[in-house]
Design a protein around this motif. Structure first.
Motif, PDB file in Angstrom:
ATOM      1  N   ALA A 112       0.901  -1.247   0.103  1.00 39.92           N
ATOM      2  CA  ALA A 112       0.004  -0.043  -0.069  1.00 39.92           C
ATOM      3  C   ALA A 112       0.969   1.374  -0.132  1.00 39.92           C
ATOM      4  N   ARG A 113       1.991   1.237   0.696  1.00 39.08           N
ATOM      5  CA  ARG A 113       2.969   2.396   0.716  1.00 39.08           C
ATOM      6  C   ARG A 113       3.676   2.492  -0.553  1.00 39.08           C
TER       7      ARG A 113
ATOM      8  N   PHE B 124       2.393   1.441  -3.353  1.00 33.64           N
ATOM      9  CA  PHE B 124       1.531   2.059  -4.409  1.00 33.64           C
ATOM     10  C   PHE B 124       1.222   3.468  -4.061  1.00 33.64           C
ATOM     11  N   HIS B 125       1.156   4.012  -2.988  1.00 30.24           N
ATOM     12  CA  HIS B 125       0.642   5.507  -2.602  1.00 30.24           C
ATOM     13  C   HIS B 125       2.151   6.430  -3.314  1.00 30.24           C
TER      14      HIS B 125
ATOM     15  N   LEU C 280       1.509   6.196  -7.043  1.00 28.09           N
ATOM     16  CA  LEU C 280       0.148   7.086  -7.113  1.00 28.09           C
ATOM     17  C   LEU C 280       0.511   8.639  -7.343  1.00 28.09           C
ATOM     18  N   GLN C 281       1.444   9.020  -6.282  1.00 26.51           N
ATOM     19  CA  GLN C 281       1.855  10.331  -6.349  1.00 26.51           C
ATOM     20  C   GLN C 281       2.737  10.721  -7.500  1.00 26.51           C
TER      21      GLN C 281
ATOM     22  N   VAL D 123      -3.861  13.275  -3.697  1.00 26.55           N
ATOM     23  CA  VAL D 123      -3.504  11.799  -3.839  1.00 26.55           C
ATOM     24  C   VAL D 123      -3.480  11.236  -2.408  1.00 26.55           C
ATOM     25  N   ARG D 124      -3.396  11.629  -1.376  1.00 25.70           N
ATOM     26  CA  ARG D 124      -3.335  10.657  -0.052  1.00 25.70           C
ATOM     27  C   ARG D 124      -4.856  10.323  -0.085  1.00 25.70           C
TER      28      ARG D 124
ATOM     29  N   HIS E 292      -5.706   7.609  -2.337  1.00 25.71           N
ATOM     30  CA  HIS E 292      -5.124   6.066  -2.305  1.00 25.71           C
ATOM     31  C   HIS E 292      -6.051   5.779  -0.859  1.00 25.71           C
ATOM     32  N   ASN E 293      -6.245   6.560   0.075  1.00 28.72           N
ATOM     33  CA  ASN E 293      -7.066   5.874   1.173  1.00 28.72           C
ATOM     34  C   ASN E 293      -8.520   5.457   0.892  1.00 28.72           C
TER      35      ASN E 293
END
Lengths: 157, 193
Positions: free
Chosen positions: A35-36, A38-39, A42-43, B75-76, B79-80
Motif C-alpha cells: 500500500a505504501r 502504491f501510494h 500514485l503520487q 493523492v493521499r 489512495h485512502n
C-alpha cells in the motif's frame, strides 16, 4: 512476497487482466508495504499526468480504446489519426493472417460497408433493403462453411 | 478540452477557486481511477466524487496551501479511499458514506504524519527531471503520461513487445523518483533554514 507485489505498476497502468486486477486489489487491502509503494506510485503518476498530459488527447485515446473494447475481435489495435472522424484517411487492408471475422468487426467499427456474407455481417442487412441471391460456393471466413446466402442491395424494378 | 466546447465559467471567490481546482484535477483523477477500478464505472465515479467532495469540505484549509501540498493531499485521499474500496469489496461490509454516517467525511483527517517528498516537488521540476532521462525512457514516459497503454506505446515507438515498454517505464519511474528525491530534500533543507 506475493506475485501481486510485482504487479503494482502494471496495475496502475491498467494493463492487467480483470482477474489479475481483482487479485492485486485484494492484496492491497491487506498488505501495508505494498500500500505504501502504491501510494508513492500514485503520487508520481498524478504529478506526471498534471505536468505532461494533454487532456484532449488523452480523452481521444480513451474514447478510441473504449470503442475498440466494445467490439470483440477487432484486428486493428491502433487509433486512426483522424479519430473520431467518420472514415479512415487511408483504407488499410488487414494482414492476410487476420482476415476473417475480425476484419468485418473492424469494418463495422469504422462504419465502412462490409463486403462479407450474411453470416458474417448481420448489420449489412439492417441499414438498407437487400435481397437474397444465390451465391457461388466461396468459403466463408467466419463460419468456415462454403456457400450460403449473400445479401446484396435490392435492385429497383 | 474538446474543440468547440466552451469551458464552464469560473466564479470569483472561494467557490470559483475550488471550481478551478476541481476542473484542473478531475480529468487526471478520472484517468487514474479508470485504470485502478477496472471496468466498474460506478466504482470509478464514486471514488472521484468522494475525493473531490472531501476536498470541497476541507477547502477553507486547503486553499491556503501551496499547489504541490494540495496535490499530495489529493493523492493521499485518493489512495485512502481506494484502499477502503478494496477492503469493502474483500470483506463485503459496507463502509460507504451515506446520509446516516456523513460525519465520517469530517472525522478522518487525511494529513500525513510528516511532510512527504511529494509536497516539495513542483510540476516544473518534474518536467526538468523528465528532460534529463535518456531518449527511450523519456519518450515512453511522456507517452504514458499522455494516457497511452503499453501496447499503444510499443506501436508508436516501433517496439515489438509491450513488456519492453513496461521495463522502460519501470526504469523511468525509478530514476525520476531518485532525481525528485534530491530536489525535495534540497527544498526541505532550504525551508528549515
Amino acid at each position: 512476497m506475493s506475485t501481486a507485489c510485482e504487479d503494482l505498476q502494471p496495475f496502475l497502468d491498467g494493463s492487467l487482466s480483470a482477474e489479475d486486477q481483482r487479485r492485486v486489489r485484494g492484496h492491497l487491502a491487506t498488505c501495508d508495504v505494498c500500500a505504501r509503494r502504491f501510494h508513492d506510485l500514485l503520487q508520481l503518476e498524478m504529478l506526471a499526468r498534471l505536468a505532461l498530459e494533454d487532456p484532449a488527447e488523452s480523452e481521444r485515446w480513451v474514447s478510441a480504446r473504449q470503442a475498440r473494447e466494445t467490439v470483440p475481435g477487432s484486428w486493428d489495435d491502433d487509433v486512426p489519426e483522424n479519430w473520431p472522424g467518420d472514415v479512415l484517411a487511408t483504407q488499410v487492408p488487414p494482414p492476410p493472417d487476420r482476415e476473417g471475422r475480425a476484419w468485418h468487426q473492424g469494418a463495422r467499427r469504422f462504419r465502412r460497408r462490409c463486403p462479407g456474407c450474411a453470416n458474417c455481417c448481420p448489420w449489412f442487412a439492417k441499414t438498407e433493403a437487400v435481397e437474397a441471391v444465390s451465391a457461388p460456393r466461396l468459403p466463408c471466413p467466419r463460419t468456415s462453411r462454403s456457400g450460403g446466402t449473400l445479401m446484396r442491395p435490392r435492385t429497383r424494378r | 478540452m474538446v474543440p468547440g466546447r466552451e469551458e464552464p465559467p469560473v466564479r470569483e471567490g472561494s467557490g470559483g477557486e475550488f471550481a478551478a481546482f476541481a476542473i484542473r484535477h478531475q480529468p487526471v483523477l478520472v484517468a487514474i481511477a479508470r485504470n485502478v477500478c477496472g471496468k466498474s464505472a460506478s466504482d470509478c465515479d464514486d471514488l472521484v466524487q468522494d475525493v473531490l467532495l472531501r476536498a470541497l469540505l476541507q477547502w477553507e484549509r486547503l486553499k491556503r496551501w501551496p499547489e504541490p501540498a494540495r496535490r499530495a493531499w489529493l493523492v493521499r485521499v485518493l489512495h485512502n479511499r481506494f484502499l477502503d474500496q478494496c477492503r469493502r469489496q474483500g470483506a463485503e461490509t459496507d463502509r460507504r458514506v451515506d446520509l446516516h454516517n456523513v460525519h465520517m467525511l469530517f472525522e478522518d483527517p487525511e494529513d500525513a504524519p510528516e511532510p512527504e517528498q511529494w509536497e516539495c516537488v513542483t510540476e516544473d521540476e518534474l518536467r526538468q527531471a523528465v528532460a534529463r532521462l535518456n531518449e527511450k525512457l523519456r519518450q515512453a514516459f511522456e507517452l504514458h503520461a499522455r494516457g497511452l497503454r503499453h501496447a499503444e506505446i510499443a506501436r508508436r515507438m516501433n517496439t515489438p513487445s509491450a513488456g519492453t515498454v513496461g521495463t522502460w517505464l519501470f526504469h523511468a519511474r525509478r530514476r525520476l523518483k531518485a532525481m525528485l528525491h534530491d530536489t525535495a530534500e534540497r527544498r526541505r533543507q532550504e525551508r528549515e533554514r
